[in-house]
Write a protein that holds these residues in place. Sequence first.
Motif, PDB file in Angstrom:
ATOM      1  N   GLY A  18      37.492  42.494  41.229  1.00  0.00           N
ATOM      2  CA  GLY A  18      37.016  42.431  42.652  1.00  0.00           C
ATOM      3  C   GLY A  18      35.784  42.204  42.839  1.00  0.00           C
ATOM      4  O   GLY A  18      35.003  42.053  42.051  1.00  0.00           O
ATOM      5  N   ARG A  19      34.967  42.328  44.152  1.00  0.00           N
ATOM      6  CA  ARG A  19      33.805  42.272  44.195  1.00  0.00           C
ATOM      7  C   ARG A  19      32.917  43.381  43.839  1.00  0.00           C
ATOM      8  O   ARG A  19      31.521  43.156  43.815  1.00  0.00           O
ATOM      9  N   GLN A  20      33.148  44.359  43.621  1.00  0.00           N
ATOM     10  CA  GLN A  20      32.340  45.636  43.243  1.00  0.00           C
ATOM     11  C   GLN A  20      32.782  46.212  41.863  1.00  0.00           C
ATOM     12  O   GLN A  20      33.966  46.629  41.923  1.00  0.00           O
ATOM     13  N   ARG A  47      37.280  33.572  36.461  1.00  0.00           N
ATOM     14  CA  ARG A  47      37.475  35.181  36.932  1.00  0.00           C
ATOM     15  C   ARG A  47      36.463  35.938  35.871  1.00  0.00           C
ATOM     16  O   ARG A  47      36.520  37.043  35.687  1.00  0.00           O
ATOM     17  N   TRP A  49      33.333  37.903  34.908  1.00  0.00           N
ATOM     18  CA  TRP A  49      32.744  39.198  35.127  1.00  0.00           C
ATOM     19  C   TRP A  49      32.397  39.793  34.041  1.00  0.00           C
ATOM     20  O   TRP A  49      33.108  39.817  32.973  1.00  0.00           O
ATOM     21  N   PRO A  65      30.352  33.151  44.852  1.00  0.00           N
ATOM     22  CA  PRO A  65      30.877  32.762  45.903  1.00  0.00           C
ATOM     23  C   PRO A  65      31.070  31.007  45.832  1.00  0.00           C
ATOM     24  O   PRO A  65      30.095  30.335  45.617  1.00  0.00           O
ATOM     25  N   CYS A  90      27.761  45.635  39.797  1.00  0.00           N
ATOM     26  CA  CYS A  90      27.875  44.497  40.807  1.00  0.00           C
ATOM     27  C   CYS A  90      28.413  45.197  42.095  1.00  0.00           C
ATOM     28  O   CYS A  90      29.186  45.935  42.242  1.00  0.00           O
ATOM     29  N   GLY A  92      28.997  43.660  45.189  1.00  0.00           N
ATOM     30  CA  GLY A  92      29.602  42.574  45.859  1.00  0.00           C
ATOM     31  C   GLY A  92      28.484  41.612  46.518  1.00  0.00           C
ATOM     32  O   GLY A  92      28.683  40.540  46.988  1.00  0.00           O
TER      33      GLY A  92
END
Length: 103
Positions: A18-20, A47, A49, A65, A90, A92
């Motif tokens: 996810g974003r966080q 994907r 991270w 993004p 992170c 977000g």
Amino acid sequence: LRFDGVDDYVDLGAWAPGRQWSIETRVRPDSLPGGRRTIAGAAAECRDWGVILLDGRFAVGIQPPGGCWAAYSAPAPAVAGTWYDVAAVCDGAQVVLYVDGVE
């Protein structure tokens, strides 16, 4: 888990947190190869991270993004045979890399 030091890794498949997210690892690179090496996190199907080794420097890899992947590297190269505590956070909107507690 038990690792013998020869080609060991854990594969959780292609997923993203996810974003966080935050991730931390203790690592001792035996060598500093060129290119991108995932240490903790994922790098598949855009994907990306996590904590990576990028051209001999610790870095944080993210999926920006509208993009597939970007990396932000530590200013100093790693030293082979040295233990490090590496973390990435992170929220977000921003991503921060810590190497031995230093941003």
